[in-house]
Design a protein around this motif. Structure first.
Motif, short mmCIF file in Angstrom:
data_model
loop_
_atom_site.label_atom_id
_atom_site.label_comp_id
_atom_site.label_asym_id
_atom_site.label_seq_id
_atom_site.Cartn_x
_atom_site.Cartn_y
_atom_site.Cartn_z
N LEU A 197 27.61 22.89 21.58
CA LEU A 197 27.66 23.29 22.99
C LEU A 197 26.37 24.01 23.41
O LEU A 197 25.89 23.84 24.53
CB LEU A 197 28.87 24.20 23.24
CG LEU A 197 30.23 23.51 23.23
CD1 LEU A 197 31.35 24.54 23.19
CD2 LEU A 197 30.38 22.60 24.45
N SER A 198 25.82 24.80 22.50
CA SER A 198 24.58 25.51 22.80
C SER A 198 23.43 24.54 23.02
O SER A 198 22.55 24.79 23.86
CB SER A 198 24.24 26.48 21.67
OG SER A 198 23.07 27.20 21.96
N LYS A 199 23.43 23.44 22.30
CA LYS A 199 22.38 22.43 22.50
C LYS A 199 22.52 21.76 23.85
O LYS A 199 21.53 21.52 24.55
CB LYS A 199 22.42 21.40 21.36
CG LYS A 199 22.00 21.98 20.02
CD LYS A 199 22.25 21.00 18.87
CE LYS A 199 21.93 21.65 17.53
NZ LYS A 199 22.26 20.78 16.37
N TRP A 200 23.76 21.44 24.26
CA TRP A 200 23.98 20.87 25.59
C TRP A 200 23.63 21.88 26.68
O TRP A 200 23.01 21.53 27.70
CB TRP A 200 25.44 20.40 25.73
CG TRP A 200 25.73 19.11 25.05
CD1 TRP A 200 26.41 18.92 23.89
CD2 TRP A 200 25.34 17.81 25.49
NE1 TRP A 200 26.46 17.59 23.56
CE2 TRP A 200 25.82 16.87 24.55
CE3 TRP A 200 24.63 17.33 26.60
CZ2 TRP A 200 25.60 15.50 24.68
CZ3 TRP A 200 24.43 15.95 26.73
CH2 TRP A 200 24.91 15.07 25.78
N ASN A 201 24.02 23.11 26.47
CA ASN A 201 23.70 24.19 27.42
C ASN A 201 22.20 24.34 27.56
O ASN A 201 21.65 24.45 28.67
CB ASN A 201 24.34 25.49 26.92
CG ASN A 201 23.73 26.72 27.55
OD1 ASN A 201 22.92 27.41 26.90
ND2 ASN A 201 24.07 27.02 28.77
N GLY A 202 21.49 24.31 26.43
CA GLY A 202 20.04 24.44 26.47
C GLY A 202 19.36 23.25 27.13
O GLY A 202 18.37 23.42 27.85
N ALA A 203 19.90 22.05 26.89
CA ALA A 203 19.32 20.85 27.51
C ALA A 203 19.41 20.92 29.03
O ALA A 203 18.47 20.56 29.74
CB ALA A 203 20.03 19.60 26.98
N ALA A 204 20.56 21.40 29.54
CA ALA A 204 20.70 21.56 30.99
C ALA A 204 19.78 22.66 31.50
O ALA A 204 19.16 22.54 32.57
CB ALA A 204 22.16 21.88 31.33
N LEU B 18 15.51 20.65 22.98
CA LEU B 18 15.14 21.17 24.30
C LEU B 18 13.73 20.75 24.69
O LEU B 18 13.46 20.44 25.85
CB LEU B 18 15.25 22.70 24.31
CG LEU B 18 16.58 23.29 24.78
CD1 LEU B 18 17.75 22.77 23.95
CD2 LEU B 18 16.55 24.82 24.71
N THR B 19 12.84 20.73 23.71
CA THR B 19 11.46 20.34 24.01
C THR B 19 11.37 18.87 24.38
O THR B 19 10.61 18.49 25.29
CB THR B 19 10.56 20.64 22.80
OG1 THR B 19 10.71 22.01 22.43
CG2 THR B 19 9.10 20.39 23.13
N ILE B 20 12.14 18.02 23.70
CA ILE B 20 12.17 16.59 24.06
C ILE B 20 12.66 16.41 25.49
O ILE B 20 12.06 15.68 26.28
CB ILE B 20 13.06 15.81 23.07
CG1 ILE B 20 12.44 15.79 21.68
CG2 ILE B 20 13.29 14.38 23.57
CD1 ILE B 20 13.34 15.21 20.60
N VAL B 21 13.76 17.09 25.82
CA VAL B 21 14.30 17.00 27.18
C VAL B 21 13.29 17.51 28.20
O VAL B 21 13.03 16.88 29.22
CB VAL B 21 15.62 17.80 27.29
CG1 VAL B 21 16.10 17.85 28.74
CG2 VAL B 21 16.69 17.19 26.41
N GLY B 22 12.69 18.67 27.90
CA GLY B 22 11.70 19.24 28.81
C GLY B 22 10.50 18.34 29.01
O GLY B 22 9.96 18.22 30.12
N GLU C 264 24.43 23.90 33.29
CA GLU C 264 24.13 24.86 32.23
C GLU C 264 25.25 25.90 32.10
O GLU C 264 25.70 26.22 30.99
CB GLU C 264 22.81 25.55 32.54
CG GLU C 264 22.42 26.66 31.60
CD GLU C 264 21.18 27.41 32.09
OE1 GLU C 264 20.78 28.38 31.39
OE2 GLU C 264 20.62 27.07 33.14
N VAL C 265 25.72 26.40 33.23
CA VAL C 265 26.81 27.37 33.25
C VAL C 265 28.10 26.75 32.69
O VAL C 265 28.84 27.39 31.94
CB VAL C 265 27.03 27.92 34.68
CG1 VAL C 265 28.30 28.78 34.75
CG2 VAL C 265 25.82 28.72 35.13
N TYR C 266 28.34 25.50 33.06
CA TYR C 266 29.55 24.80 32.59
C TYR C 266 29.60 24.76 31.07
O TYR C 266 30.63 25.08 30.46
CB TYR C 266 29.58 23.39 33.17
CG TYR C 266 30.61 22.48 32.54
CD1 TYR C 266 31.97 22.60 32.85
CD2 TYR C 266 30.22 21.51 31.61
CE1 TYR C 266 32.91 21.78 32.25
CE2 TYR C 266 31.16 20.68 31.02
CZ TYR C 266 32.50 20.82 31.34
OH TYR C 266 33.44 20.01 30.74
#
Length: 418
Positions: free
Chosen positions: A14-21, A151-155, A191-193
């Motif tokens: 969940l933290s990875k999804w949160n960080g991606a958003a 996160l870096t890939i997404v960014g 991100e909040v979700y």
């Protein structure tokens, strides 16, 4: 308070999804706010410096009340979620700036950046304490290296697509910027979700509820934390004093467009992606402090190499080179901070660190702009490199002190690992 392995792995996912958003919003702010300020709103060098300093100034105001507040919480998840939402909502407010009837919109942007960073500072402190509770120490190195890589890939993808899109429009057109800020806000909601979906248990024993002067000064008597703090302050001064200078140099001197700004960011992020796992592996082998010396030495080359040319292809290569060291520095500073912060008083130690780094972050960019105005970009950037290298050698000195102490302990007790 112990989490089962099943819950830990679920929270990590969940933290990875949160960080991606989260990275959607953060990429828009870090990459395109300076471009929006200079090319659309006509911000001066002083205002660009204020935009770099404002997050740190608001962090200074937020840390002490934030630490007191967070220390009183048995559960931190919802507090973190509320403050994240408040910070991301300010992106929506920034998108409205061109509609405001005022001649100098750059000052409104400075004000909104300040407004955004008060809840953002609270969210950062709360999330650091929150994730430190959820992820056990022995899993942090691997988890954060993997999370940061994702996160870096997404960014990188987000920044590149946004940069190409902005390049289609006139550089003074505010409309495309307004749309990316609105999109950033919507991903802030996502991100909040994902943050709310984390599983958190109440602490069996409440943390210290109040911070007082004695507690504040007592932190400095804990040597591992104190040594780390001194090194981090010195290094961060040199690191942050050049942040507005890079934007000014790339946009005003090298005449980089939105496409090139995004390309600089992508080049930086590509090398981060490749190197994250390497930093984690070698930090486990040689320790955070030794690897911080190497990472900060590399970061120190960035200002010096940048001013050697205004060629855009060359500047892209410089960003590719320094990205690997950015990855190591960011990850290792946070991991080392958690390592030297005692579990039972983690929030207070984190708040103290964030407060002092915020003081540096408030002053350093203004020093950089002052040096730029009085002595020129070459002197300002060179001094930034020198101070960064001094910070790097301070980490090496701490590594030597730690190694010496371990040798003494091993001499007294041969069973102690070196």
């Amino acid at each position: 308070m112990n989490y089962s392995m099943e819950i830990i792995k679920k929270n990590e996912a969940l933290s990875k999804w949160n960080g991606a958003a989260s990275i959607f919003s953060q990429s828009f702010i870090s990459s395109f706010i300076p471009l929006f300020a200079i090319q659309v709103l006509g911000a001066s060098n002083f205002q660009v410096g204020l935009i770099s300093s404002m997050p740190s100034f608001m962090t200074m105001l937020a840390m002490i009340p934030g630490a007191i507040w967070i220390n009183r919480l048995e559960l931190k998840k919802m507090f973190t979620a509320y403050t994240v939402f408040a910070a991301r909502f300010c992106l929506f407010l920034i998108s409205l700036i061109p509609f405001i009837p005022m001649t100098n919109h750059a000052w409104i942007l400075v004000a909104f950046i300040g407004l955004m960073n008060f809840p953002n500072a609270l969210a950062t402190l709360s999330w650091q304490s929150f994730i430190g509770d959820l992820i056990p120490d022995e899993r942090r190195g691997k988890f954060f290296s993997e999370r940061n890589r994702i996160l870096t890939i997404v960014g990188m993808i987000v920044t590149f697509i946004a940069g190409i899109s902005l390049n289609v429009f006139e550089k003074t057109d505010p409309v495309p910027y307004q749309w990316i800020f609105i999109i950033g806000f919507l991903f802030g909601v996502l991100e909040v979700y994902y943050l709310i979906k984390h599983f958190e248990m109440k602490k069996t024993q409440k943390q210290v509820k109040q911070m007082n002067p004695n507690m504040f000064f007592a932190m400095f008597t804990y040597k591992p934390y104190f040594y780390f703090l001194l090194c981090a302050i010195l290094f961060n001064f040199g690191w942050q004093m050049a942040w507005p200078l890079f934007n000014i140099y790339q946009i005003n001197d090298a005449h980089a467009s939105a496409f090139w700004i995004s390309l600089f960011t992508v080049a930086n992020q590509v090398s981060q992606i490749v190197s994250y796992k390497w930093w984690g592996v070698f930090a486990d082998r040689y320790g955070n402090t030794m690897m911080l010396f190497i990472a900060s030495m590399g970061i120190g080359t960035a200002p010096f190499l940048t001013i050697l040319s205004t060629n855009l292809y060359y500047l892209t290569f410089v960003n590719l080179w320094t990205g690997a060291f950015v990855a190591g520095t960011v990850m290792l500073l946070f991991n080392q901070l958690l390592r030297v912060s005692p579990d039972e008083r983690r929030t207070s130690f984190l708040a103290n660190y964030n407060l002092l780094i915020a003081v540096i972050g408030c002053i350093a960019p203004q020093v950089g702009v002052f040096l730029l105005e009085w002595f020129g970009i070459h002197v300002a950037m060179t001094l930034s490199s020198v101070i960064r290298w001094l910070g790097a050698f301070s980490f090496l000195l701490v590594f030597y002190i730690e190694y010496k102490n371990k040798r003494k302990k091993k001499e007294m007790n041969p069973s102690v690992p070196l």
